[in-house]
Design a protein around this motif. Structure first.
Motif, mmCIF file in Angstrom:
data_model
loop_
_atom_site.group_PDB
_atom_site.id
_atom_site.type_symbol
_atom_site.label_atom_id
_atom_site.label_comp_id
_atom_site.label_asym_id
_atom_site.label_seq_id
_atom_site.Cartn_x
_atom_site.Cartn_y
_atom_site.Cartn_z
ATOM 1 N N HIS A 48 -2.602 0.615 9.543
ATOM 2 C CA HIS A 48 -3.628 1.274 10.358
ATOM 3 C C HIS A 48 -4.502 0.175 10.938
ATOM 4 O O HIS A 48 -4.314 -1.001 10.609
ATOM 5 C CB HIS A 48 -4.435 2.279 9.521
ATOM 6 C CG HIS A 48 -5.380 1.661 8.535
ATOM 7 N ND1 HIS A 48 -4.944 0.887 7.471
ATOM 8 C CD2 HIS A 48 -6.730 1.652 8.459
ATOM 9 C CE1 HIS A 48 -5.985 0.467 6.789
ATOM 10 N NE2 HIS A 48 -7.093 0.907 7.360
ATOM 11 N N HIS A 53 -11.408 -0.639 11.400
ATOM 12 C CA HIS A 53 -10.292 -0.974 10.500
ATOM 13 C C HIS A 53 -9.574 -2.252 10.944
ATOM 14 O O HIS A 53 -8.393 -2.443 10.639
ATOM 15 C CB HIS A 53 -9.299 0.188 10.426
ATOM 16 C CG HIS A 53 -9.918 1.478 10.024
ATOM 17 N ND1 HIS A 53 -10.061 1.872 8.713
ATOM 18 C CD2 HIS A 53 -10.491 2.448 10.769
ATOM 19 C CE1 HIS A 53 -10.672 3.046 8.666
ATOM 20 N NE2 HIS A 53 -10.953 3.423 9.899
ATOM 21 N N ASP A 55 -9.765 -5.012 9.819
ATOM 22 C CA ASP A 55 -9.357 -5.852 8.682
ATOM 23 C C ASP A 55 -7.880 -5.643 8.342
ATOM 24 O O ASP A 55 -7.383 -6.178 7.345
ATOM 25 C CB ASP A 55 -10.242 -5.579 7.452
ATOM 26 C CG ASP A 55 -10.237 -4.132 7.003
ATOM 27 O OD1 ASP A 55 -10.320 -3.223 7.859
ATOM 28 O OD2 ASP A 55 -10.144 -3.896 5.780
ATOM 29 N N HIS A 56 -7.159 -4.861 9.189
ATOM 30 C CA HIS A 56 -5.717 -4.657 8.978
ATOM 31 C C HIS A 56 -4.866 -5.049 10.182
ATOM 32 O O HIS A 56 -3.647 -5.136 10.062
ATOM 33 C CB HIS A 56 -5.441 -3.204 8.585
ATOM 34 C CG HIS A 56 -6.070 -2.868 7.281
ATOM 35 N ND1 HIS A 56 -5.389 -2.881 6.088
ATOM 36 C CD2 HIS A 56 -7.353 -2.591 6.969
ATOM 37 C CE1 HIS A 56 -6.232 -2.611 5.099
ATOM 38 N NE2 HIS A 56 -7.431 -2.438 5.613
ATOM 39 N N HIS A 111 -6.946 8.191 4.273
ATOM 40 C CA HIS A 111 -7.816 7.216 4.927
ATOM 41 C C HIS A 111 -7.870 7.556 6.411
ATOM 42 O O HIS A 111 -7.216 8.504 6.849
ATOM 43 C CB HIS A 111 -7.223 5.814 4.677
ATOM 44 C CG HIS A 111 -8.142 4.683 4.997
ATOM 45 N ND1 HIS A 111 -9.256 4.396 4.244
ATOM 46 C CD2 HIS A 111 -8.116 3.749 5.995
ATOM 47 C CE1 HIS A 111 -9.865 3.335 4.761
ATOM 48 N NE2 HIS A 111 -9.199 2.936 5.831
ATOM 49 N N ASP A 137 -4.895 1.161 3.272
ATOM 50 C CA ASP A 137 -6.134 1.615 2.636
ATOM 51 C C ASP A 137 -5.889 3.051 2.227
ATOM 52 O O ASP A 137 -5.439 3.854 3.041
ATOM 53 C CB ASP A 137 -7.304 1.587 3.624
ATOM 54 C CG ASP A 137 -7.871 0.194 3.843
ATOM 55 O OD1 ASP A 137 -7.498 -0.727 3.105
ATOM 56 O OD2 ASP A 137 -8.699 0.054 4.760
HETATM 57 NI NI NI Z 1 -9.191 0.928 6.778
#
Ligand code: NI
Ligand code: MN
Length: 226
Positions: A48, A53, A55-56, A111, A137
């Motif tokens: 995702h 988000h 950080d992905h 999530h 996540d």
């Molecule tokens: Ni996330």
């Protein structure tokens, strides 16, 4: 199958010459053990991403373009990355697809994702008969039990978030690990920032006590093999 922890939720996986990165987040990742220009891969998997988000997926398009690698992700994020010039294969939660190395299955994650209409996912990647499960996540939910030999053979290697606040904490993740019952599980998504501090040794104790699951706690830059 060799796994290298690159920090936060980012993993490098290599099996029989096929190289992949999961949830690439390096340049702005305080834990990162490598930078995007040091990554040489054939596939980029993204559980995702987008607003809230990143950080992905912050470095997904850069790494994909530099390597001419294929991004495998959800439909809505995939459209965004394709518009940015990346090669993309789009999947969705519940979907399974064959690849030259084996198969990939997108599974549920409890999530969100930062793109309109999108869903967060977990990813099971079967590379030459060995399976790696990246949970993305997720909060705890009981359908994780489907991963214990129901929809896939027993998972060889799993990466689970343990940091709490945005995802499962240590207690929830230990329960999830027992439900998923991978042969080896590695904690991730903790200690990157103060909000997600967690005790990985406590996770290890909780999972390993009375189970046949092995917990391997990797520091960023460390590698393990299954
Ligand atoms: Ni996330
Ligand atoms: Mn995250």
């Amino acid at each position: 199958m060799r796994a290298e922890f690159l920090g936060h939720a980012c993993w490098y996986i290599e099996s029989e010459g096929v190289r992949a990165i999961f949830d690439p987040f390096l340049r702005d990742n305080p834990q990162a053990s490598r930078q995007p220009e040091d990554i040489h891969v054939d596939y980029v998997f993204v559980t995702h991403g987008g607003e809230g988000h990143t950080d992905h997926d912050a470095d997904a398009v850069e790494i994909a373009k530099r390597n001419r690698a294929l991004i495998v992700t959800t439909t809505e994020l995939g459209m965004r990355y394709a518009q940015q010039g990346a090669r993309v294969h789009r999947m969705q939660v519940g979907g399974k697809k064959g690849f030259p190395f084996g198969h990939v299955r997108f599974v549920a994650a409890l999530h969100g994702t930062g793109v309109a209409g999108g869903h967060a996912a977990g990813i099971v990647a079967n590379l030459f008969g060995k399976t790696f499960y990246h949970a993305g996540d997720t909060g705890l939910f009981s359908d994780l039990k489907l991963l214990d030999g129901v929809i896939e053979p027993r998972i060889d290697l799993a990466a689970l978030p343990i940091g709490g606040n945005f995802t499962m904490n240590v207690e929830d993740a230990a329960l999830a690990a027992r439900w998923i019952r991978p042969k080896v599980v590695m904690p991730m998504h903790y200690d990157t920032w103060p909000a997600i501090r967690a005790d990985a040794d406590d996770f290890k104790r909780r999972v390993e006590t009375g189970s046949d699951i092995e917990v391997r706690v990797l520091k960023p830059g460390e590698t393990t093999e299954v």
